[in-house]
Design an enzyme around this catalytic site. Structure first.
Site, short mmCIF file in Angstrom:
data_model
loop_
_atom_site.label_atom_id
_atom_site.label_comp_id
_atom_site.label_asym_id
_atom_site.label_seq_id
_atom_site.Cartn_x
_atom_site.Cartn_y
_atom_site.Cartn_z
N SER A 45 0.81 -1.22 0.00
CA SER A 45 0.00 0.00 0.00
C SER A 45 0.84 1.28 0.00
CB SER A 45 -0.92 0.00 1.23
OG SER A 45 -1.90 1.00 1.10
N CYS A 49 1.84 6.76 -7.13
CA CYS A 49 1.65 8.01 -7.87
C CYS A 49 2.53 9.13 -7.33
CB CYS A 49 0.18 8.42 -7.80
SG CYS A 49 -0.92 7.06 -8.23
#
Ligand SMILES: Cc1cc2nc3c(=O)[nH]c(=O)nc-3n(C[C@H](O)[C@H](O)[C@H](O)COP(=O)(O)OP(=O)(O)OC[C@H]3O[C@@H](n4cnc5c(N)ncnc54)[C@H](O)[C@@H]3O)c2cc1C
Length: 565
Positions: A45, A49
Site C-alpha cells: 500500500s 503516484c
C-alpha cells in the site's frame, strides 16, 4: 450489510492499490474472515503516484510514500499480510496457491475459498541493443526502483538525463529531474507525447516542455545504448549523452500467474473478467492494471492502468465475494497529470480513438478563461469535446492549461457517467464567483457550442482540413481586427473584421461556402450568424486561430495569453 454469514478464507495476490483496498473492504464487511495478502515486494500500500515527486524532492520524506506498513495494516484490519512472498502458482483444482519467500526461497501452499488477483503491471523493457549493459538505466514502478534512482541522483550528481517515452510517468519524471536542475531530453517514438490527447492538444504540451528548457525529440526511437548507457543512439542517427536514463515506454499486465492457471487473457494480455470482476473460475477474481476492462463509452475491451479503477474494483470485488453483485460497468480513462506548469487532463474517447473505431463524431475546441477575466490571475485553458452529432451524447473531453482544467474534466467525466448530453451541459449550475469561474462556466460553454452544432445552427471545420480547402480554392475570411490579423493569420486568409462585416457583406460570394476564422471561435460564430441571415452559407473554424496556431506550433500565442474574444 446483508452478507452471507459463513467465515471465508480469501487470498489476495498483490498488496498495493487494488489488493490493499480489497483487503480493507473485506475486513469492514466481515470481521471473521481469514484474509491473507501476499506481496512479493517489501512494501504494501505505497503511493506509486507519488514516486516521481519524491525523486524530485517535492515530497521530502520517503516515509510519506508508505501509506500503510505491514505491521500497521495487519493490526488495523486484522490481516494476515505476508510481504516478500511471491505467489508462483495457482492450483485451481485444489483451490490453493503455491508461494515462495523471495529471500529464504521457502515454498508452501496456501488454500483459499476465494482468490483475488491484483498483481498490477510491469514496465516494458524492449530488447534494445546494449540495454542489458546500460548501468544508468532505470524504470519506475515501486519503492526499490525509486530508491535506486534517488541514490543515483544523490551519488552520481547527473547533469544530463534522457527520458524515453512521453507518457504520464515519463513526463512526470522529466519535470521532477528538471526540478533537480538536471538537463532533460525526452525522446518519444510517436509524433506526440501523452497518447490520450489528440495531436493539436498535445502540441500545447510540446511547446510548454520546450519553453521550460527541456529538449523534446519526437518521431524518434532508441536504436542502441553504447558505453554502458552513457551514449544513446537514436533511430535517426542522433547521439545523446546521458548520465541517467529513465525508460518509460508503457506497462504490460502481470498475467503469467493467470495464464499458467489457464485463465483467459485478452489480445493485450489483460486478464478477462465479467462485470462482477470474476474470471471464468467463479472462485477467482481479478482487478487493477492486470485486467481487461470495458471502455465505458463504447463498451469495447480496453486496458486502463490507473489508480481509480484499481481502487474502485478493489472495493467492488470485496462486496461481490460477500454476495452483493455490484457490476463494474467500465472505465472512462479519466486521467490528469502536471507537466511543468501545465495541467493535462482527459476523460472518455478522443478523436484518434473514434476515428480508429469508425464512430461518427463531432469535435469542438474552446479556449475560455479559467475564471472571470476582470479578476486577476485568470489563464486561458484549451478544451476539446467529442460528441455524437446525432443525439449529442458525450464521448470525451481533453483539457490543457495552467489553471482550472481539473474541475472541468471532472464535471464532464461525471456528465458522461450520468448519461448527460451536450444539451445538459449549459444547464449545469456550477459554482461561480470571479476568482473561480465565470457565470457561464467553460463546461456550460462547451454545451452551448456543441448543442449549436447538433441543432444545425453552427457548422465547423478543423485546422487539419485547411490546407486542402485553400488548395481547392476555398474562401477563408479572418474576422479578427486588423491589428490581430497583422500579427499572424492562416496563409490564404483575407481579413474582414466582424465589426465591418455588415457594411462589407457584398464582398462575400453568395454562391459558395465561406470559411470563417477568428481568435478562438466566438467571433467566427457570430460572423456565420450574420452571414446566414444574409443568405450566405458559412462554416466556422473550431477553436479559431488559437487552435490552428497551437496545432502548428506557432508561437504567436503563449499559454498565458488572455485574449478571449
Ligand atoms: C510512478 C507511477 C506513477 C503513477 N501515477 C499515477 C497517477 O498519478 N494517477 C493514476 O491514476 N495512476 C497512477 N499510476 C498507476 C497506478 O499506480 C496503478 O494503476 C495502480 O497502482 C494499479 O493497482 P494494482 O493493484 O493493479 O497494481 P499495483 O498497485 O502495482 O500493485 C500490484 C502489486 O502486486 C505485486 N505482485 C505482482 N505479482 C505478484 C505475485 N505473483 N505475488 C505477490 N505479489 C505480486 C507487485 O509487487 C505489486 O506491488 C502510477 C504508477 C506509477 C508506477
Amino acid at each position: 450489510m446483508g452478507v452471507l454469514n459463513m467465515t471465508k478464507k480469501i487470498v489476495i495476490v498483490g498488496g498495493v492499490a487494488g489488493g490493499a483496498t480489497a483487503a480493507a473492504r473485506l475486513r469492514r464487511i466481515d470481521e471473521q474472515s481469514h484474509i491473507v495478502m501476499f506481496e512479493k515486494g517489501e512494501h504494501i500500500s505505497f503511493a506509486n503516484c507519488g514516486l516521481p515527486y519524491y525523486i524530485g524532492g517535492v515530497i521530502e520524506e520517503r516515509s510519506k510514500l508508505l501509506v500503510q506498513t505491514v505491521e500497521g495494516m495487519s493490526h488495523k484490519f486484522k490481516l494476515d499480510i505476508r510481504n516478500l512472498t511471491e505467489v508462483i502458482k495457482i492450483n485451481r483444482n485444489e483451490k490453493s496457491v503455491t508461494v515462495k519467500h523471495v529471500i529464504t526461497g521457502q515454498e508452501y501452499k496456501e488454500s483459499y475459498d476465494y482468490l483475488i488477483l491484483s498483481p498490477g503491471a510491469r514496465a516494458i523493457v524492449p530488447p534494445i541493443k546494449g540495454i542489458q549493459e546500460a548501468k544508468n538505466l532505470f524504470t519506475l514502478r515501486n519503492i526499490p526502483d525509486t530508491d535506486k534512482i534517488k541514490l543515483w541522483v544523490g551519488e552520481q550528481k547527473p547533469q544530463k538525463a534522457v527520458v524515453i517515452g512521453g507518457g504520464f510517468i515519463g513526463l512526470e519524471m522529466a519535470e521532477n529531474l528538471h526540478h533537480l536542475g538536471i538537463e532533460v531530453t525526452i525522446v518519444e517514438a510517436s509524433n506526440q507525447v501523452m497518447a490520450p490527447l489528440d495531436y493539436e492538444m498535445a502540441q500545447i504540451v510540446h511547446q510548454h516542455i520546450r519553453d521550460m528548457g527541456s529538449t523534446l525529440i519526437l518521431n524518434d526511437g532508441v536504436q542502441s545504448f553504447e558505453n554502458t548507457g552513457k551514449k544513446i543512439i537514436l533511430t535517426s542517427g542522433l547521439e545523446l549523452e546521458s548520465d541517467m536514463t529513465i525508460l518509460s515506454v508503457g506497462v504490460r499486465p502481470e498475467n503469467e500467474l493467470a495464464i499458467s492457471a489457464d485463465l483467459n487473457v485478452g489480445s493485450r494480455g489483460g486478464i478477462i473478467v465479467n462485470e462482477y470482476l470474476q474470471t471464468e473460475d467463479p472462485f477467482i477474481y481479478a482487478i487493477g492494471d492486470a485486467i481487461e476492462v470495458k471502455d465505458l463509452v463504447q463498451q469495447i475491451p480496453t486496458m486502463v492502468p490507473l489508480a481509480w479503477p484499481a481502487n474502485r474494483q478493489g472495493r467492488i470485488v470485496a462486496d461481490n465475494i460477500y454476495g452483493k453483485n455490484i457490476a463494474y460497468k467500465g472505465t472512462l480513462g479519466t486521467a490528469i497529470a502536471k507537466v511543468f506548469d501545465l495541467t493535462v487532463a482527459v476523460t472518455g474517447n478522443n478523436e484518434k480513438t473514434l476515428n480508429g473505431l469508425g464512430v461518427p463524431f463531432q469535435a469542438i475546441h474552446i479556449h475560455p478563461l479559467s475564471h472571470a477575466g476582470y479578476y486577476p490571475g485568470g489563464h486561458q485553458l484549451s478544451l476539446k469535446l467529442t460528441f455524437n452529432p446525432e443525439d449529442g451524447s458525450i464521448y470525451g473531453v481533453q483539457g490543457v492549461g495552467l489553471d482550472g482544467v481539473d474541475k472541468r474534466i471532472d464535471v464532464i467525466a461525471t456528465a458522461i457517467k450520468a448519461g448527460l448530453t451536450v444539451y445538459d451541459l449549459p444547464e449545469l449550475e456550477l459554482a461561480y464567483a470571479p476568482p473561480y469561474s465565470s457565470a457561464k462556466d467553460p463546461v456550460n460553454m462547451l454545451g452551448y457550442v456543441a448543442s449549436n452544432i447538433v441543432d444545425g445552427a453552427l457548422r465547423t471545420f478543423h485546422y487539419h482540413e485547411i490546407e486542402k480547402l485553400i488548395s481547392d480554392g476555398a474562401t477563408l475570411i479572418d474576422v479578427r481586427e486588423k491589428e490581430e490579423f497583422d500579427l499572424g493569420t492562416i496563409p490564404g486568409a483575407k481579413n474582414i473584421p466582424l465589426s465591418e462585416i455588415r457594411e462589407r457583406i457584398v464582398e462575400f460570394p453568395k454562391e459558395k461556402t465561406i470559411y470563417i476564422t477568428c481568435q478562438v471561435g466566438l467571433r467566427g460564430y457570430l460572423a456565420t450568424r450574420v452571414l446566414a441571415e444574409n443568405g450566405i452559407e458559412a462554416v466556422n473554424l473550431s477553436g479559431g486561430y488559437k487552435t490552428y496556431s497551437q496545432a502548428y506550433g506557432l508561437k504567436q500565442q503563449s499559454t498565458l495569453n488572455c485574449i478571449n474574444k
